[in-house]
Design a protein around this motif. Structure first.
Motif, PDB file in Angstrom:
ATOM      1  N   ARG B 577      -4.964  -0.708   4.346  1.00 11.62           N
ATOM      2  CA  ARG B 577      -3.596  -0.552   3.822  1.00 11.62           C
ATOM      3  C   ARG B 577      -3.498  -1.157   2.429  1.00 11.62           C
ATOM      4  O   ARG B 577      -2.964  -0.549   1.507  1.00 11.62           O
ATOM      5  CB  ARG B 577      -2.612  -1.290   4.743  1.00 11.62           C
ATOM      6  CG  ARG B 577      -1.641  -0.397   5.438  1.00 11.62           C
ATOM      7  CD  ARG B 577      -0.690  -1.240   6.275  1.00 11.62           C
ATOM      8  NE  ARG B 577       0.667  -1.147   5.774  1.00 11.62           N
ATOM      9  CZ  ARG B 577       1.554  -2.136   5.859  1.00 11.62           C
ATOM     10  NH1 ARG B 577       1.219  -3.296   6.388  1.00 11.62           N
ATOM     11  NH2 ARG B 577       2.767  -1.962   5.397  1.00 11.62           N
ATOM     12  N   VAL B 581      -2.966   0.704  -1.341  1.00 14.85           N
ATOM     13  CA  VAL B 581      -1.928   0.307  -2.300  1.00 14.85           C
ATOM     14  C   VAL B 581      -2.569  -0.038  -3.640  1.00 14.85           C
ATOM     15  O   VAL B 581      -2.100   0.371  -4.711  1.00 14.85           O
ATOM     16  CB  VAL B 581      -1.103  -0.882  -1.743  1.00 14.85           C
ATOM     17  CG1 VAL B 581      -0.235  -1.506  -2.833  1.00 14.85           C
ATOM     18  CG2 VAL B 581      -0.242  -0.417  -0.576  1.00 14.85           C
ATOM     19  N   THR B 612       0.204  -8.989   0.256  1.00 13.99           N
ATOM     20  CA  THR B 612       0.926  -8.584   1.457  1.00 13.99           C
ATOM     21  C   THR B 612       1.826  -9.742   1.868  1.00 13.99           C
ATOM     22  O   THR B 612       1.356 -10.874   1.993  1.00 13.99           O
ATOM     23  CB  THR B 612      -0.039  -8.277   2.614  1.00 13.99           C
ATOM     24  OG1 THR B 612      -0.929  -7.253   2.193  1.00 13.99           O
ATOM     25  CG2 THR B 612       0.722  -7.812   3.859  1.00 13.99           C
ATOM     26  N   THR B 616       4.657  -6.200   4.305  1.00 15.39           N
ATOM     27  CA  THR B 616       4.707  -5.175   3.260  1.00 15.39           C
ATOM     28  C   THR B 616       3.658  -5.484   2.193  1.00 15.39           C
ATOM     29  O   THR B 616       3.506  -6.639   1.800  1.00 15.39           O
ATOM     30  CB  THR B 616       6.119  -5.148   2.636  1.00 15.39           C
ATOM     31  OG1 THR B 616       7.039  -4.681   3.627  1.00 15.39           O
ATOM     32  CG2 THR B 616       6.184  -4.256   1.408  1.00 15.39           C
ATOM     33  N   ASP B 642       3.578  -0.350   0.178  1.00 20.92           N
ATOM     34  CA  ASP B 642       3.545   0.224   1.527  1.00 20.92           C
ATOM     35  C   ASP B 642       4.411  -0.662   2.409  1.00 20.92           C
ATOM     36  O   ASP B 642       4.046  -1.809   2.701  1.00 20.92           O
ATOM     37  CB  ASP B 642       2.103   0.275   2.045  1.00 20.92           C
ATOM     38  CG  ASP B 642       2.022   0.880   3.457  1.00 20.92           C
ATOM     39  OD1 ASP B 642       3.070   0.994   4.124  1.00 20.92           O
ATOM     40  OD2 ASP B 642       0.899   1.217   3.891  1.00 20.92           O
ATOM     41  N   CYS B 643       5.569  -0.136   2.788  1.00 17.93           N
ATOM     42  CA  CYS B 643       6.489  -0.893   3.641  1.00 17.93           C
ATOM     43  C   CYS B 643       6.770  -0.117   4.917  1.00 17.93           C
ATOM     44  O   CYS B 643       7.853  -0.213   5.489  1.00 17.93           O
ATOM     45  CB  CYS B 643       7.785  -1.199   2.883  1.00 17.93           C
ATOM     46  SG  CYS B 643       8.640   0.257   2.289  1.00 17.93           S
ATOM     47  N   ILE B 701       5.785   4.707  -3.736  1.00 21.35           N
ATOM     48  CA  ILE B 701       5.874   4.290  -2.335  1.00 21.35           C
ATOM     49  C   ILE B 701       4.838   5.071  -1.529  1.00 21.35           C
ATOM     50  O   ILE B 701       4.808   6.308  -1.584  1.00 21.35           O
ATOM     51  CB  ILE B 701       7.288   4.563  -1.789  1.00 21.35           C
ATOM     52  CG1 ILE B 701       8.346   3.855  -2.661  1.00 21.35           C
ATOM     53  CG2 ILE B 701       7.395   4.130  -0.334  1.00 21.35           C
ATOM     54  CD1 ILE B 701       9.779   4.241  -2.342  1.00 21.35           C
ATOM     55  N   VAL B 702       4.008   4.339  -0.815  1.00 26.73           N
ATOM     56  CA  VAL B 702       2.991   4.998   0.016  1.00 26.73           C
ATOM     57  C   VAL B 702       3.692   5.650   1.210  1.00 26.73           C
ATOM     58  O   VAL B 702       4.422   4.975   1.936  1.00 26.73           O
ATOM     59  CB  VAL B 702       1.959   3.972   0.525  1.00 26.73           C
ATOM     60  CG1 VAL B 702       0.962   4.626   1.476  1.00 26.73           C
ATOM     61  CG2 VAL B 702       1.245   3.307  -0.641  1.00 26.73           C
ATOM     62  N   SER B 704       4.385   6.728   4.817  1.00 24.86           N
ATOM     63  CA  SER B 704       3.909   6.049   6.026  1.00 24.86           C
ATOM     64  C   SER B 704       4.810   6.384   7.196  1.00 24.86           C
ATOM     65  O   SER B 704       6.008   6.606   7.024  1.00 24.86           O
ATOM     66  CB  SER B 704       3.928   4.530   5.802  1.00 24.86           C
ATOM     67  OG  SER B 704       3.717   3.855   7.021  1.00 24.86           O
TER      68      SER B 704
END
Ligand code: FES
Ligand code: FES
Lengths: 155, 747
Positions: B577, B581, B612, B616, B642-643, B701-702, B704
């Motif tokens: 993850r 990012v 992280t 997030t 990535d949230c 924004i990833v 997800s």
């Protein structure tokens, strides 16, 4: 007796003439949109217009507005530029906590009155006295440009 | 970015429900009162007698006769868009448009406990913090709304004698496709109220999301009121007969009032009373001046002649604290994390990077200085506050007053920022306001009292992000691989800890770090020698660990001739993850292409940092120009995040912008003690980021489908290190201590 207008209505005050206008507006006139942030003209939260010019009301003795016209955020929507700026703020989703935004909007309106199409440098110069601890600055900048575009279009 | 300009009716949006209304609405689960009176379920009517108008299948959802939905928020809206997130979740599952949803703050009640904080503290607490609101509400709010929807659909099904599954809902209207029948929610409320609450409701599949993740149609619910001055903060709240109090705090922390001559203060026209507020181990206390007007109260404070008893006061300054902490940084501490075996020396051809890092106390400096309105009447107490620590503050007030918690009602108002300040285990400013109200009552003053801190109080009598000294030592092999990392953190713990216990918050981000390091040892000292009150600040321990970790990684990369991006990548093999990012931010920032130089050949460089926090992952790349005089400016920031599920993408972008801006201020600011007093007093000597230092932002924004995690804090930690890394890449100096100031040595 100090007499002046606030948002078009007549006001009279016979208390401490040294009291800053900020506290008159908030505590005596019940216009709480104008905010207290620092009390030393370092944050801009208290920005209002006196005779159309932006001032920090926290350091403006109420005596100094005798005979003058004060305008606050509460009347911004009654002016074409104020209304455009507020719309741009909504469209750009500017506020976070919102506490600084009355002052930001009053400073932005004052800027657009004198410079209808401000550059980034103009915005830096006019807006850097207004702190936003939520750091909504990029959106404030974008909203000012967007209001300026609409202003040009409507002109 | 352009937004849908749908305007909500401006309203102050923030009238809490009283306890009576709350119990009335919730007590008997489904004996729901649906009144025949008409009325718009906006915040105002909810706070009035009309509360029973609502169809209220659970604690979180109410629907009024006009079909307007009110979402009850157990969380504080302090700027992070929480209300909008909750409204989005509810509108999504209810199948109503956002414009039909308004949000009100809940009262303090353990039934509104924060599910995530409950897990952390091991007991139920209602509070907002740790970027938990969306993560906590993700299931809770969606289930609450889906339950309401199902009951309304069931009511329509019963009316038409059809299967509920044959019905659909669009914009609050239930539709039976086959027969063409339609009925609005507002016409089903009474029927629905009589139906049993379904046990298990089906939540929408992400493919059917209409609002969650949408770029349009979910404007912030609080924005209109925050552009016209109508949003009501505690500072603005007035009650009939209310007095305003301005307090003189001890000039040295924990000093006590020895004697006070208030004659001059009392002689000022408009001063109503002077009240001594006893300090204790949780609040500074002092002497308060009460008046009908803030200015008069403040003038009165200025006219007090107070003799302070400094026998229990803090007497030292930051230098002494730093010096003691530096000594501790050289001594083994409590082990927070240990894996593998640390290397004392570098292997042949390897490298050791070792440094001591110092970071100061920080003041949160929310735009609205702390304040609290207390209305103490007989056997009940009403508190109006930008309430972030509902049940904790309620218990504290009850304890001070000798009340049961039920006798204390908390009315949540908008908070003019908090950044962690208002969620306070000591309930400090609330405690001070309630103590003041109690003492004033004992002096015969029967009036609601609003305690208003001046900015100077907010900087000098407040609670601070802890000062830290950290020693960090990396050992790399001849190929530049990080073999061993020994990291020692010295700072006051965020909460009272048993002797020898690890405060996980103090070492967060070091203890469970993003990178794969085979031999790691993280230690801490959390001395209690210096009684400076400390509290978490936006992103808690990450505020101090991210700077150390992320700048030392760059230092190691520079020392071993590696690209900081590739060096980080090489340690993220087990963290897909974070790797995704990092790769995204590198790609979007054109990391591999050098920045063109600035005007007049000024040096420009990128710096990156990754962290992280609170579940997030955020990486920033900062593009920095170094002027020839050593001053610097961040021109542009590229962010990847990535949230999990992006509930409100625009709110997420706003939090990344704001989080970066908040973290950028760390380069410039610090609270310094001298002989027990804080040197800084206001924004003149405590610099914060302003418009002229604002970069442009580009946030990615990833995508997800994981459950959402928070966004209020995670933008902060990688901000300052990204900028410091860019500067270090240009100057060759590593920056080990903050604040850096506005300029750096250029060579
Ligand atoms: S309150 Fe007037 S400038 Fe800050
Ligand atoms: S929006 Fe919070 S201070 Fe500006």
């Amino acid at each position: 007796m100090i007499t002046f207008t606030v948002n078009g209505s007549s006001h009279a005050f016979d208390g401490d003439p040294n009291m800053p206008l900020l506290w008159y507006l908030r505590d005596e006139a019940d216009l709480t949109g104008t905010k207290f942030g620092c009390g030393i003209a370092m944050c801009g939260a208290c920005t209002v217009h006196i005779d159309g010019r932006p001032v920090r009301s926290c350091l403006t003795p109420v005596a100094s507005v005798d005979g003058r016209s004060v305008e606050t955020i509460e009347t911004a929507e009654n002016h074409p530029i104020g209304k455009l700026v507020q719309q741009a703020w909504v469209e750009g989703q500017v506020p976070q906590c919102g506490y600084c935004q009355s002052g930001q909007i009053m400073s932005a309106v004052a800027l657009l009155k004198t410079k209808p199409s401000p550059t980034d440098d103009d915005i830096d110069a006019a807006m850097s006295g207004n702190i936003c601890r939520c750091a909504t600055y990029p959106r404030i900048r974008a909203a000012i440009h967007s209001a300026a575009e609409k202003l040009a279009y409507e002109a | 970015m352009k937004r849908n300009s749908t305007r909500h009716e401006p309203h102050d949006g923030f009238v809490g429900l009283s306890r009576r209304q709350f119990l009335g609405g919730m007590g008997a689960a489904l004996t729901l009162a649906v009144s025949l009176k008409s009325g718009i379920a906006n915040a105002a009517s909810l706070a009035s007698e009309a509360a029973a108008d609502a169809f209220a299948p659970n604690a979180f959802i109410r629907i009024d006769e006009a079909g307007k939905v009110t979402v009850v928020s157990s969380y504080l809206e302090m700027g992070q868009g929480t209300f909008t997130g909750l409204a989005t979740l509810a509108a999504e599952e209810l199948d109503v448009p956002m414009r039909d949803v308004s949000v009100v703050g809940s009262p303090a009640d353990l039934r509104y406990a924060n599910p995530i904080l409950e897990a952390v503290f091991g007991r139920p607490v209602q509070g907002t913090g740790g970027s938990t609101a969306m993560a906590g509400a993700w299931n809770q709010m969606r289930e609450a709304a889906a339950t309401a929807r199902q009951m309304l659909v069931n009511a329509a099904a019963r009316r038409w004698q059809v299967e509920p599954a044959s019905l659909s809902v669009t914009d609050g209207v239930v539709v039976h496709e086959a027969s063409g029948q339609r009925i609005a929610y507002r016409d089903l409320l009474a029927d629905a109220a009589e139906l049993p609450v379904p046990e298990n409701v089906q939540l929408k599949s992400p493919d059917d999301f209409r609002l969650i993740g949408a770029e349009q149609g979910t404007p912030r619910v609080d924005v209109p009121a925050k552009t016209n001055g109508s949003a009501i903060f505690t500072q603005d709240k007035k009650l009939p007969g209310m007095l305003v109090a301005v307090i003189a705090h001890p000039p040295k922390l924990w000093g006590k009032v020895q004697s006070v001559d208030s004659s001059q203060a009392e002689a000022i026209p408009g001063v109503v009373a002077v009240v001594e507020v006893p300090g204790d181990d949780k609040i500074q206390g002092g002497v308060a001046v009460l008046a009908h007007n803030t200015w008069v109260a403040r003038q009165g404070r200025g006219a007090l002649k107070i003799t302070w008893d400094d026998s229990q006061a803090l007497t030292v300054g930051s230098e002494a604290i730093l010096s003691a902490f530096r000594d501790l940084a050289e001594q083994p501490g409590i082990v927070a994390e240990a894996r593998g075996t640390l290397l004392d020396d570098a292997p042949e051809g390897g490298t050791v990077i070792e440094a001591v890092y110092e970071q100061p106390y920080l003041a949160h400096s929310a735009m609205e200085p702390m304040n609290c309105l207390v209305d103490l009447q007989g056997d009940r107490c009403d508190i109006y506050n930008g309430e972030q620590w509902h049940t904790g503050d309620q218990s504290a007030a009850a304890e001070i007053l000798g009340f049961e918690t039920e006798q204390v009602s908390i009315h949540q108002l908008y908070a003019g920022g908090s950044f962690g300040r208002r969620a306070n285990a000591r309930s400090d400013y609330v405690r001070e306001a309630v103590t003041l109200a109690r003492t004033a009552r004992d002096q015969g003053i029967e009036a609601p009292i609003k305690l208003v801190w001046m900015r100077e109080d907010d900087m000098r009598a407040t609670q601070y992000r802890p000062l830290t000294v950290q020693k960090s030592r990396m050992v790399l092999d001849d190929a530049g691989k990080l073999l061993s990392w020994h990291w020692r953190i010295v700072g006051q713990s965020f909460m009272e800890m048993p002797e020898g216990a690890v405060d996980d918050s103090l070492v967060e981000g070091a203890k469970e770090m993003d990178y794969d390091v085979p031999n790691l040892r993280v230690e801490q000292h959390n001395p209690t020698t210096f009684p400076v009150p400390v509290v978490w600040l936006r992103s808690v321990g990450h505020t101090h660990t991210a700077f150390v970790g992320e700048t030392q990684i760059d230092e190691a990369a520079r020392a071993t001739g590696q690209d900081p991006y590739q060096f980080r990548r090489s340690m993220l093999g087990n963290n897909p993850r974070a790797l995704a990012v990092l790769d995204l931010v590198a790609e979007k920032s054109n990391w591999d292409t050098p920045l063109p130089e600035g005007e007049n050949g000024e040096r420009r460089h990128r710096g990156m940092a990754l962290r992280t926090s609170f579940g997030t992952v955020v990486a920033h790349v900062a593009e920095v120009t170094l002027h020839t005089d050593g001053s610097y400016v961040v021109d542009r920031v590229v962010t990847a995040i990535d949230c999990g599920v992006a509930i409100n993408p625009d709110v997420i972008r706003a939090q990344m912008e704001g989080g970066f801006g908040f973290g950028l201020s760390f380069l410039r600011q610090g609270i310094v003690f001298e002989a027990g007093s804080v040197v800084q007093s206001n924004f003149n000597d405590y610099p914060v980021m302003r418009m002229n230092a604002t970069p442009q932002f580009d946030v990615h924004i990833v995508p997800s489908s994981n459950a959402p995690s928070g966004v209020g804090e995670p933008g902060v930690p990688p901000a300052a290190p990204a900028v410091a890394n860019a500067l270090a890449a240009m100057t060759g100096h590593a920056y080990h201590s903050l604040p850096l100031g506005g300029s750096v040595a250029t060579s």
